[in-house]
Design an enzyme around this catalytic site. Sequence first.
Site, PDB file in Angstrom:
ATOM      1  N   HIS A 154       0.803  -1.148   0.080  1.00 44.43           N
ATOM      2  CA  HIS A 154      -0.008   0.095  -0.109  1.00 44.43           C
ATOM      3  C   HIS A 154       0.911   1.110  -0.011  1.00 44.43           C
ATOM      4  CE1 HIS A 154      -3.096  -2.578   2.115  1.00 44.43           C
ATOM      5  NE2 HIS A 154      -3.654  -2.232   1.336  1.00 44.43           N
ATOM      6  N   CYS A 165      -2.399  -0.046  10.007  1.00 46.04           N
ATOM      7  CA  CYS A 165      -3.642  -0.716   9.543  1.00 46.04           C
ATOM      8  C   CYS A 165      -4.560  -1.251  10.631  1.00 46.04           C
ATOM      9  CB  CYS A 165      -3.045  -1.758   8.373  1.00 46.04           C
ATOM     10  SG  CYS A 165      -1.833  -2.893   8.685  1.00 46.04           S
TER      11      CYS A 165
HETATM   12  C1  CIR Z   1      -3.717  -8.020   3.252  1.00 45.41           C
HETATM   13  O1  CIR Z   1      -2.857  -8.484   2.410  1.00 45.41           O
HETATM   14  O2  CIR Z   1      -4.730  -7.322   2.963  1.00 45.41           O
HETATM   15  C2  CIR Z   1      -3.494  -7.999   4.569  1.00 45.41           C
HETATM   16  N1  CIR Z   1      -2.916  -9.292   5.102  1.00 45.41           N
HETATM   17  C3  CIR Z   1      -2.467  -7.022   5.314  1.00 45.41           C
HETATM   18  C4  CIR Z   1      -3.177  -5.665   4.828  1.00 45.41           C
HETATM   19  C5  CIR Z   1      -2.578  -4.378   5.633  1.00 45.41           C
HETATM   20  N2  CIR Z   1      -3.030  -3.339   5.604  1.00 45.41           N
HETATM   21  C6  CIR Z   1      -2.642  -2.144   5.523  1.00 45.41           C
HETATM   22  O3  CIR Z   1      -1.341  -2.118   5.508  1.00 45.41           O
HETATM   23  N3  CIR Z   1      -3.385  -1.089   5.509  1.00 45.41           N
END
Ligand code: CIR
Length: 257
Positions: free
Chosen positions: A165, A252
């Site tokens: 991201h 997150c």
């Molecule tokens: C994903 O791949 O969507 C989750 N395992 C990790 C999301 C992390 N989100 C973020 O950095 N905002």
Amino acid sequence: MSFIHAIVRPPGKNFAGGLTSAQLGAPEADLAKQQHADYVRALAECGVAVTVLAEADDFPDATFVEDVAIVTPKRALLTRPGAASRRGEVDLMRPALQKHFPTLAEIQAPGTVDGGDVCEAGGHWFIGLSARTNEDGAGQLAQWLKSLGFRATLVDIHAHSGLLHLKSGLAWLGGNKLAVVEALAKEPAWRDYECIRVAESEDYAANCLLINETLLMARGFPQFAAEMRGQGMRVRELDMSEFRKMDGGLSCLSLRW
Ligand code: CIR
């Protein structure tokens, strides 16, 4: 901007079944819960009222609540996550946000947005175009933000495959300052900001979070921690190892406003 509220969701039983590209092994459930509890305590000690939602065993990535909503002090919007396995998390979040924002905007198909791609920097919002956030979704979000009086700039990060991201490599440090990984350092979108570069060996630390005068950052990145302290910031380091194994960063784990 100061934060009054946050929403979090502890990792559930199936946390290890979530999406990841990190090759760091499976997360350890008890340790993940411990690290999450420490994170919640840190937010609370920064003066934030934290709503802790129930674990969501059907959605292993649901602890990464930041991805399913964009929250401003005025209004909130539910996203449409780029990963199909995460779309159901939106309905889980809806009632919690509606308690604070009765009318919620929502990204419509075919648009996709992950909140991790959205970085607010003092009224200016940067929106990453990534494998998770597409142009349609980013356009809808930018329009919504502009309708609220904010500025919005799209930043294409497709070329940077190491960044899941935008916020994997960018954080607002307050005022005119940004923390930026080397890969994003030359991006023209932040030419008017003072960019503090995060060394390549410490990339993961770039996903830090300024909460009411305290910078929350991942533990284990001494160079960046020293740089931030040198800048006069109050720094609190948190263990994030188990979330990193699932491609998750510090930001997150919460929605904040
Ligand atoms: C994903 O791949 O969507 C989750 N395992 C990790 C999301 C992390 N989100 C973020 O950095 N905002």
